[in-house]
Design an enzyme around this catalytic site. Structure first.
Site, PDB file in Angstrom:
ATOM      1  N   GLU A  36       0.820  -1.219   0.000  1.00 48.04           N
ATOM      2  CA  GLU A  36       0.000   0.000   0.000  1.00 48.04           C
ATOM      3  C   GLU A  36       0.855   1.270   0.000  1.00 48.04           C
ATOM      4  OE1 GLU A  36      -3.352  -0.176  -0.307  1.00 48.04           O
ATOM      5  OE2 GLU A  36      -2.986  -2.332  -0.472  1.00 48.04           O
ATOM      6  N   CYS A  37       2.159   1.125   0.138  1.00 51.41           N
ATOM      7  CA  CYS A  37       3.074   2.269   0.246  1.00 51.41           C
ATOM      8  C   CYS A  37       3.778   2.507  -1.085  1.00 51.41           C
ATOM      9  CB  CYS A  37       4.095   1.983   1.346  1.00 51.41           C
ATOM     10  SG  CYS A  37       5.449   3.174   1.444  1.00 51.41           S
ATOM     11  N   GLY A  38       3.652   3.713  -1.628  1.00 56.27           N
ATOM     12  CA  GLY A  38       4.281   4.051  -2.895  1.00 56.27           C
ATOM     13  C   GLY A  38       5.797   3.946  -2.854  1.00 56.27           C
TER      14      GLY A  38
END
Length: 134
Positions: A10-12
């Site tokens: 979920e983390c870019g």
């Protein structure tokens, strides 16, 4: 060379780091640490190998940080580790492990120092920033 990434899909920044590793030609071991948090001993080992203060691995942006009062500087390192183990979302990411060392890869191009082939060429991050690691 074996590479491991403690990853949050979920983390870019984590997604960019994983993509850079793959663009280098390596296929890392991917540990989704929210599903499979590291054991206490492993987390301590990672922190020690990064040479970071425990507090600098603590992610401040996510909800549990404020709710738990973790900005209070009187919390001990052991207590902060306990919080990270109880709430893995508090572990800053991505952490990458290779034969060249262990780093918190923020910004994502920090991973280049850990890769056997850091010359990945042109890489476009999700936000459009271009990295040229020729």
């Amino acid at each position: 060379m074996s590479i491991t990434i403690y990853h949050n899909p979920e983390c870019g920044t984590s997604r960019n780091t994983l993509a850079m590793i793959r663009q280098s030609g390596a296929e890392p071991v991917v540990i989704e640490y929210l599903k499979t948090p590291p054991a206490r001993e492993k987390l301590i080992e990672l922190i020690d190998k990064m040479g970071l203060p425990v507090r600098s691995l603590l992610r401040e942006k996510d909800i549990p940080h404020a709710e738990l009062g973790l900005a209070d500087l009187t919390w001990s390192d052991d207590s902060l580790i306990d919080f990270m183990l109880a709430h893995p979302i508090l572990i800053n990411r991505p952490i990458v492990v290779s034969a060249k060392g262990v780093k918190l890869c923020r910004p994502s191009e920090t991973v280049l120092d850990l890769l056997p082939n850091p010359h990945i060429g042109r890489f476009v991050k999700e936000d459009g920033e271009v990295i040229d690691a020729a």
